[in-house]
Design a protein around this motif. Sequence first.
Motif, PDB file in Angstrom:
ATOM      1  N   LEU A 292     -19.705-146.494  38.259  1.00 50.80           N
ATOM      2  CA  LEU A 292     -19.139-147.809  38.555  1.00 50.80           C
ATOM      3  C   LEU A 292     -17.849-147.967  37.756  1.00 50.80           C
ATOM      4  O   LEU A 292     -17.785-147.559  36.590  1.00 50.80           O
ATOM      5  CB  LEU A 292     -20.127-148.922  38.176  1.00 50.80           C
ATOM      6  CG  LEU A 292     -21.397-149.030  39.028  1.00 50.80           C
ATOM      7  CD1 LEU A 292     -22.391-149.968  38.385  1.00 50.80           C
ATOM      8  CD2 LEU A 292     -21.051-149.513  40.440  1.00 50.80           C
ATOM      9  N   TYR A 294     -16.377-149.924  35.819  1.00 46.87           N
ATOM     10  CA  TYR A 294     -16.357-151.034  34.877  1.00 46.87           C
ATOM     11  C   TYR A 294     -16.718-150.538  33.477  1.00 46.87           C
ATOM     12  O   TYR A 294     -17.493-149.589  33.317  1.00 46.87           O
ATOM     13  CB  TYR A 294     -17.349-152.125  35.306  1.00 46.87           C
ATOM     14  CG  TYR A 294     -17.158-152.590  36.727  1.00 46.87           C
ATOM     15  CD1 TYR A 294     -16.041-153.341  37.082  1.00 46.87           C
ATOM     16  CD2 TYR A 294     -18.086-152.266  37.713  1.00 46.87           C
ATOM     17  CE1 TYR A 294     -15.843-153.761  38.391  1.00 46.87           C
ATOM     18  CE2 TYR A 294     -17.909-152.685  39.023  1.00 46.87           C
ATOM     19  CZ  TYR A 294     -16.783-153.425  39.357  1.00 46.87           C
ATOM     20  OH  TYR A 294     -16.598-153.829  40.660  1.00 46.87           O
ATOM     21  N   ALA A 309     -18.268-157.175  35.197  1.00 43.63           N
ATOM     22  CA  ALA A 309     -17.798-157.014  36.577  1.00 43.63           C
ATOM     23  C   ALA A 309     -17.824-158.375  37.259  1.00 43.63           C
ATOM     24  O   ALA A 309     -18.581-159.275  36.859  1.00 43.63           O
ATOM     25  CB  ALA A 309     -18.685-156.033  37.340  1.00 43.63           C
ATOM     26  N   ALA A 313     -19.191-158.014  42.896  1.00 39.71           N
ATOM     27  CA  ALA A 313     -19.663-156.625  42.807  1.00 39.71           C
ATOM     28  C   ALA A 313     -21.187-156.539  42.756  1.00 39.71           C
ATOM     29  O   ALA A 313     -21.735-155.462  42.545  1.00 39.71           O
ATOM     30  CB  ALA A 313     -19.065-155.948  41.580  1.00 39.71           C
TER      31      ALA A 313
END
Length: 374
Positions: A292, A294, A309, A313
Motif C-alpha cells: 500500500l 502509505y 490514508a 482508501a
Amino acid sequence: MSTRPNDTPQTLIDQVRDATASGRPLRIAGGDTKAFYGEPVAGDTLSTRSWSGIVNHEPSELVVTVRAGTPLEALEAALADKGQCLPFEPPRFGAASTIGGVIAAGLSGPARATAGGVRDYVLGAQFINGRGEWLSFGGQVMKNVAGYDISRALAGSMGTLGVITDVSLKVLPVAPAEATLVFRLGQHDALEQLHRWGGQPLPINASCWVKDATAPDAPELLFLRLRGAVAAVEAASERLMQETGGVRMDNAQAGPDWAACRDQTLPFFTPSSAELCLWRLSLPQTAPVIDLPYAQLIEWQGAQRWLWAPASAAMAIRSAAAAANGHATLFRAGADGAPGVTRFDRERSVITTITQRLRAELDPAGIFNPGRMG
C-alpha cells in the motif's frame, strides 16, 4: 489507596434503571480519552469517574482488584511501588484514562505479541447490566470459572454489554533487565528477521519498525526490546548485535520512546494532513509486506500495522488486509469524520450471532453505547 469493598455503586445503578425505564440510550465514559475509537454514540453520559480506588492488592498473589473509575496512572504507580506492572502495557491517550476504559476498549501496548492482551489478565469483574442488576463474574484466581467467562468478554466490548464497575487483574513483577536494540533494516528484511527470531529462545518483548515519512532520506529502523533475566538479556543483546549489526540504546532514552509508541505520541502519529485517517491493520505475524502506498509503523512482530490514508482508501486497505488473512479498523477518523466509512471491519456471521445474543441477554433495551461497534 484503598476503598470499602462493601460499597455499592447505587448512583450508577439508579442511572441505568432510569435510562431503561425511559428508553434513553447511555454513553458510558470514564476519562473519555478514547471517545474517538469506534462509531460516534449519542445519549446521556454515564460517567464512572467517581467510582474509583483500589479495593484490594495482594502483591504476593499477583492480583489487584480496582474500581473502574480509577485513573490508570494511579493504578500503575501503586503497582510500581511494589515492583509490579500491567504486562499488556495499556495505552493512555491522556492523563484522564481509567482502568474501566482500558478493559472496555481492550487495547494493548508494544508488548502485546509476547505478554498477551487485556483479556488474558482479567480474572473477574463486576458490572451493571441493562436491568440495573449488579453482577459479578470470575474471581481473583486463574482457575475459578464455570460456564461462560463473561468477565473476559467485557474486554474489548466497548461498553456495549454493561457498565464495568470493578475488575480483578493478574499483574506481574517488573522484569529485572531490559535492553533496546536498533537495526537499520527495510520493512521486508525487518519482518524476515522478526520471523526468524520468533522461532528462537530469545527474550524478545516488543518490536517497532518505522520510517519517518516527513524526511525522505530518513533511515528505516527496527527497534527491538528485550526483557527478562539479566544474563538472558545481555547474552541475546550481544548475539543479535553481532549477527545483524545493531546498536544498543540507552534505557533512559529508550523508555520514553516506548511509552510514546504505546500512547501514540511518536512523530509518526501526527498526520501530515487533517484529512488523513489512522488505520490499524491486524494481521498474522507472518504476513508479508502489505503493498500500500502509505507510510506505515509496524508493531507486535508484524501483527499490528498502522498507516495514514484517506477515508477513500477504505476498500483498498480492507481488501489488502483480508488478502493477508487479517482485518482493518479505522482507528482515528480525519477532520471530516470519514462519513460513510465504517470504523470496524465486518465480523464473521457466527461472531455476529453470538455477540447479538449476548447483548440481548445483558442489555435487552439496547441502552448501552448503541452503535459504538457498528
